[in-house]
Design a protein around this motif. Structure first.
Motif, PDB file in Angstrom:
ATOM      1  N   ALA A  69      -7.020  76.480  43.818  1.00 29.32           N
ATOM      2  CA  ALA A  69      -7.050  75.563  45.439  1.00 29.32           C
ATOM      3  C   ALA A  69      -7.880  74.734  44.819  1.00 29.32           C
ATOM      4  O   ALA A  69      -8.487  73.599  46.186  1.00 29.32           O
TER       5      ALA A  69
ATOM      6  N   LEU B 163      -4.756  72.698  46.832  1.00 29.03           N
ATOM      7  CA  LEU B 163      -4.962  72.555  48.495  1.00 29.03           C
ATOM      8  C   LEU B 163      -6.213  71.902  48.749  1.00 29.03           C
ATOM      9  O   LEU B 163      -6.303  70.621  49.872  1.00 29.03           O
ATOM     10  N   GLU B 164      -7.602  71.179  47.962  1.00 29.08           N
ATOM     11  CA  GLU B 164      -8.487  70.668  48.496  1.00 29.08           C
ATOM     12  C   GLU B 164      -8.026  69.443  48.420  1.00 29.08           C
ATOM     13  O   GLU B 164      -7.790  68.552  49.375  1.00 29.08           O
TER      14      GLU B 164
ATOM     15  N   VAL C  92      -2.588  72.188  54.133  1.00 28.53           N
ATOM     16  CA  VAL C  92      -3.358  73.595  54.747  1.00 28.53           C
ATOM     17  C   VAL C  92      -4.765  73.225  55.669  1.00 28.53           C
ATOM     18  O   VAL C  92      -5.303  73.295  54.754  1.00 28.53           O
TER      19      VAL C  92
ATOM     20  N   ALA D 254      -7.641  74.608  57.874  1.00 25.87           N
ATOM     21  CA  ALA D 254      -9.030  74.634  57.618  1.00 25.87           C
ATOM     22  C   ALA D 254      -8.824  75.712  57.690  1.00 25.87           C
ATOM     23  O   ALA D 254      -9.534  77.034  56.928  1.00 25.87           O
TER      24      ALA D 254
ATOM     25  N   GLN E  46      -7.347  78.735  57.692  1.00 20.81           N
ATOM     26  CA  GLN E  46      -5.395  79.131  57.196  1.00 20.81           C
ATOM     27  C   GLN E  46      -6.965  79.455  55.746  1.00 20.81           C
ATOM     28  O   GLN E  46      -5.719  79.752  54.506  1.00 20.81           O
ATOM     29  N   ARG E  47      -7.591  77.913  55.591  1.00 23.89           N
ATOM     30  CA  ARG E  47      -7.772  77.711  53.872  1.00 23.89           C
ATOM     31  C   ARG E  47      -8.811  79.248  53.132  1.00 23.89           C
ATOM     32  O   ARG E  47      -8.191  79.725  52.272  1.00 23.89           O
TER      33      ARG E  47
ATOM     34  N   ASP F  37      -7.508  81.041  49.934  1.00 25.85           N
ATOM     35  CA  ASP F  37      -8.607  80.976  48.632  1.00 25.85           C
ATOM     36  C   ASP F  37      -8.560  82.765  47.627  1.00 25.85           C
ATOM     37  O   ASP F  37      -8.848  82.341  46.840  1.00 25.85           O
TER      38      ASP F  37
ATOM     39  N   ALA G 209      -0.424  80.291  56.333  1.00 21.42           N
ATOM     40  CA  ALA G 209      -0.367  78.587  55.948  1.00 21.42           C
ATOM     41  C   ALA G 209       0.929  78.068  55.937  1.00 21.42           C
ATOM     42  O   ALA G 209       0.918  76.814  56.946  1.00 21.42           O
TER      43      ALA G 209
END
Length: 231
Positions: free
Chosen positions: A21, A24-25, A30, A32, A34-35, A39, A155
């Motif tokens: 995670a 990704l941040e 990716v 938002a 699809q986050r 997650d 994603a």
């Protein structure tokens, strides 16, 4: 990270998933939209018993030809075109300095994604677009099974340089989904397809698989004169 999520789950993957995670941040690649689903998959991988993860993974990707993680399986099947496509893809890897030292085929999706992860972002997005039709079809098949792995494919499609063409996705989805518990049907599905040579061989598939391959090639050549990689 997305490559790792699509590999066979083991203790190392489960242990590393807690950091995904943050990746990704930090990279913010990716979208938002699809986050959330991604997650949730990451959380599931990091907290579920590894044997349960392995059983689910095997029933999805190892026992269903329509969910195979080998890209050319979905456009070339067992036709002779697949061999040349493999050679071209391996050559692309080697030209970029990637030498495959694992016992794996060049079109294995986690390997392809690992390659993209070390390429410039815009190049990676363009190459993802070459496979977007396949990825979108896989996402829909996983959605029918209510599989959280759908998040990875959603994603990837979202990050691609171009959206997949719906008519090509629909063509890929024409093959019926197989039941992972129907062993007889699975054996039949994995039998080698007949490869035909000689006069008339090209015309026999003009409205089916060969027609799809031609469409894929044409779609990429229209926007990029370089040799296609996934068509």
């Amino acid at each position: 990270m997305l490559s790792a999520l699509l590999t066979y789950p083991d203790e190392e993957l489960v242990g590393a998933a807690a950091e995904f995670a943050d990746v990704l941040e930090t990279e913010a690649l990716v979208p938002a939209a699809q986050r959330g689903a991604l997650d949730r998959l990451i959380d599931e991988v990091s907290t579920t018993d590894v044997y349960d993860l392995q059983e689910r993974y095997g029933q999805l990707f190892d026992r269903s030809k329509t969910l195979a993680l080998y890209l050319f399986e979905h456009v070339h099947g067992e036709s002779r075109d697949r061999g040349q496509a493999m050679i071209d893809l391996r050559a692309m890897y080697e030209k970029a300095g990637l030498v495959i030292d694992a016992n794996e085929l060049p079109d294995y999706l986690p390997l392809f994604l690992e390659f993209l992860s070390v390429r410039p972002v815009e190049e990676a997005r363009l190459l993802l677009a070459d496979t977007a039709h396949i990825l979108a079809a896989l996402a829909e098949r996983l959605g029918r099974r209510q599989s959280p792995y759908k998040a990875v494919f959603d994603a990837l499609v979202a990050m691609a340089d171009e959206a997949p063409q719906r008519e090509i996705v629909d063509e890929l989805l024409k093959s019926p989904d197989s039941d992972p518990m129907d062993l007889k049907a699975l054996d039949a599905a994995w039998e080698e397809e007949e490869v035909r040579f000689g006069p008339g061989a090209q015309g026999q598939g003009a409205c089916g698989k060969e027609g799809l391959i031609a469409k894929l090639r044409h779609a990429r050549r229209a926007v990029n004169p370089a040799p296609p990689t996934m068509q």
